[in-house]
Design a protein around this motif. Structure first.
Motif, PDB file in Angstrom:
ATOM      1  N   ALA A  12       0.954  -1.171  -0.138  1.00 28.32           N
ATOM      2  CA  ALA A  12       0.279   0.457   0.041  1.00 28.32           C
ATOM      3  C   ALA A  12       0.990   1.692  -0.022  1.00 28.32           C
ATOM      4  CB  ALA A  12      -1.334   0.140   1.536  1.00 28.32           C
ATOM      5  N   ALA A  13       2.083   1.022   0.119  1.00 29.10           N
ATOM      6  CA  ALA A  13       2.873   2.306   0.211  1.00 29.10           C
ATOM      7  C   ALA A  13       3.984   2.528  -1.527  1.00 29.10           C
ATOM      8  CB  ALA A  13       3.773   2.484   1.276  1.00 29.10           C
ATOM      9  N   GLY A  14       3.300   1.291  -2.375  1.00 28.38           N
ATOM     10  CA  GLY A  14       3.901   1.772  -3.206  1.00 28.38           C
ATOM     11  C   GLY A  14       3.723   2.549  -4.970  1.00 28.38           C
ATOM     12  N   GLY A  15       3.370   2.567  -5.634  1.00 30.91           N
ATOM     13  CA  GLY A  15       3.568   3.155  -6.609  1.00 30.91           C
ATOM     14  C   GLY A  15       1.705   2.861  -6.787  1.00 30.91           C
ATOM     15  N   VAL A  16       1.577   1.400  -6.782  1.00 26.26           N
ATOM     16  CA  VAL A  16       0.724   1.899  -7.746  1.00 26.26           C
ATOM     17  C   VAL A  16      -0.842   1.615  -6.447  1.00 26.26           C
ATOM     18  CG1 VAL A  16      -1.278  -0.448  -8.104  1.00 26.26           C
ATOM     19  CG2 VAL A  16       0.410   0.452  -9.668  1.00 26.26           C
ATOM     20  N   GLY A  17      -0.120   0.338  -5.137  1.00 21.50           N
ATOM     21  CA  GLY A  17      -0.735   1.021  -4.033  1.00 21.50           C
ATOM     22  C   GLY A  17      -0.876   1.953  -3.558  1.00 21.50           C
ATOM     23  N   SER A  18      -0.451   2.617  -3.469  1.00 20.74           N
ATOM     24  CA  SER A  18      -1.176   4.883  -2.583  1.00 20.74           C
ATOM     25  C   SER A  18      -1.667   4.869  -3.717  1.00 20.74           C
ATOM     26  CB  SER A  18       0.307   5.333  -3.036  1.00 20.74           C
ATOM     27  OG  SER A  18       1.139   5.031  -4.185  1.00 20.74           O
ATOM     28  N   VAL A  34      -1.735  -2.874   3.863  1.00 22.55           N
ATOM     29  CA  VAL A  34      -0.538  -3.562   4.378  1.00 22.55           C
ATOM     30  C   VAL A  34       1.099  -3.523   3.369  1.00 22.55           C
ATOM     31  CG1 VAL A  34       0.447  -6.028   4.033  1.00 22.55           C
ATOM     32  CG2 VAL A  34      -2.466  -6.090   3.801  1.00 22.55           C
ATOM     33  N   VAL A  35       1.374  -3.416   4.638  1.00 23.77           N
ATOM     34  CA  VAL A  35       3.220  -3.322   3.753  1.00 23.77           C
ATOM     35  C   VAL A  35       4.009  -3.947   4.387  1.00 23.77           C
ATOM     36  CG1 VAL A  35       2.851   0.013   4.090  1.00 23.77           C
ATOM     37  CG2 VAL A  35       3.670  -1.302   6.013  1.00 23.77           C
ATOM     38  N   ALA A  43       3.278   7.083   5.995  1.00 23.35           N
ATOM     39  CA  ALA A  43       3.395   7.093   4.590  1.00 23.35           C
ATOM     40  C   ALA A  43       1.749   6.803   3.961  1.00 23.35           C
ATOM     41  CB  ALA A  43       4.317   6.746   3.942  1.00 23.35           C
ATOM     42  N   CYS A  44       1.490   5.638   4.318  1.00 18.87           N
ATOM     43  CA  CYS A  44       0.187   4.749   3.539  1.00 18.87           C
ATOM     44  C   CYS A  44      -0.901   5.538   4.826  1.00 18.87           C
ATOM     45  CB  CYS A  44       0.109   3.799   4.173  1.00 18.87           C
ATOM     46  SG  CYS A  44      -1.038   2.236   3.563  1.00 18.87           S
ATOM     47  N   LEU A  45      -1.153   5.237   5.864  1.00 14.00           N
ATOM     48  CA  LEU A  45      -1.941   6.719   6.209  1.00 14.00           C
ATOM     49  C   LEU A  45      -1.966   8.356   5.932  1.00 14.00           C
ATOM     50  CD1 LEU A  45      -0.834   5.689  10.398  1.00 14.00           C
ATOM     51  CD2 LEU A  45      -2.804   5.101   9.275  1.00 14.00           C
ATOM     52  N   ALA A  46      -1.135   8.295   5.952  1.00 17.52           N
ATOM     53  CA  ALA A  46      -1.454   9.966   5.685  1.00 17.52           C
ATOM     54  C   ALA A  46      -2.534   9.887   4.090  1.00 17.52           C
ATOM     55  CB  ALA A  46      -0.338  11.136   5.494  1.00 17.52           C
ATOM     56  N   MET A  47      -1.531   8.413   3.343  1.00 20.40           N
ATOM     57  CA  MET A  47      -2.134   9.185   1.644  1.00 20.40           C
ATOM     58  C   MET A  47      -3.882   8.027   1.870  1.00 20.40           C
ATOM     59  SD  MET A  47      -0.011   7.045  -0.610  1.00 20.40           S
ATOM     60  CE  MET A  47       1.460   5.661   0.556  1.00 20.40           C
ATOM     61  N   GLY A  48      -4.517   8.009   3.351  1.00 20.65           N
ATOM     62  CA  GLY A  48      -5.991   7.957   3.320  1.00 20.65           C
ATOM     63  C   GLY A  48      -6.236   6.654   3.930  1.00 20.65           C
ATOM     64  N   ALA A  49      -5.012   5.981   4.548  1.00 24.72           N
ATOM     65  CA  ALA A  49      -5.754   4.045   4.804  1.00 24.72           C
ATOM     66  C   ALA A  49      -6.090   4.572   5.834  1.00 24.72           C
ATOM     67  CB  ALA A  49      -4.325   3.279   4.867  1.00 24.72           C
ATOM     68  N   ASP A  50      -7.183   4.278   6.706  1.00 25.02           N
ATOM     69  CA  ASP A  50      -8.001   4.041   8.029  1.00 25.02           C
ATOM     70  C   ASP A  50      -7.239   3.235   8.818  1.00 25.02           C
ATOM     71  OD1 ASP A  50     -10.575   5.067   7.007  1.00 25.02           O
ATOM     72  OD2 ASP A  50     -10.607   3.193   5.847  1.00 25.02           O
TER      73      ASP A  50
END
Length: 90
Positions: A12-18, A34-35, A43-50
């Protein structure tokens, strides 16, 4: 997707995942990322993951079941054979 649907995004922190995390949030979905490493969590949380599971620290599927006990509307898995069969099962 319908608002409130559960999405699980591997890598989820990669290009497609994010991008998928962000699209899920825009659609009103509940997104679990999932990271592989703890430094990617924020970074994943900042992109909007709950929620984010760090698979090197936690058992990913146990956490995934806690987040969405009824299952997921969509699981995005670009990891291939290492996780794909488990993704289908959930």
């Amino acid at each position: 997707p319908d608002p409130g649907d559960g999405w699980l995004v591997h890598s989820a922190a990669g290009g497609v995942g994010s991008a998928l995390v962000q699209l899920g949030r825009l659609a009103g979905c509940r997104v679990m990322g999932v990271v592989g490493s703890a430094h990617k969590r924020e970074a994943c949380l900042a992109m909007g993951a709950d929620a984010v599971v760090v698979k090197s620290e936690q058992e990913a599927w146990d956490e995934a079941r806690r987040f969405a006990p009824g299952g997921y509307a969509a699981i995005f898995d670009a990891n291939g054979v290492s996780t794909l069969s488990s993704s289908y099962a959930h």
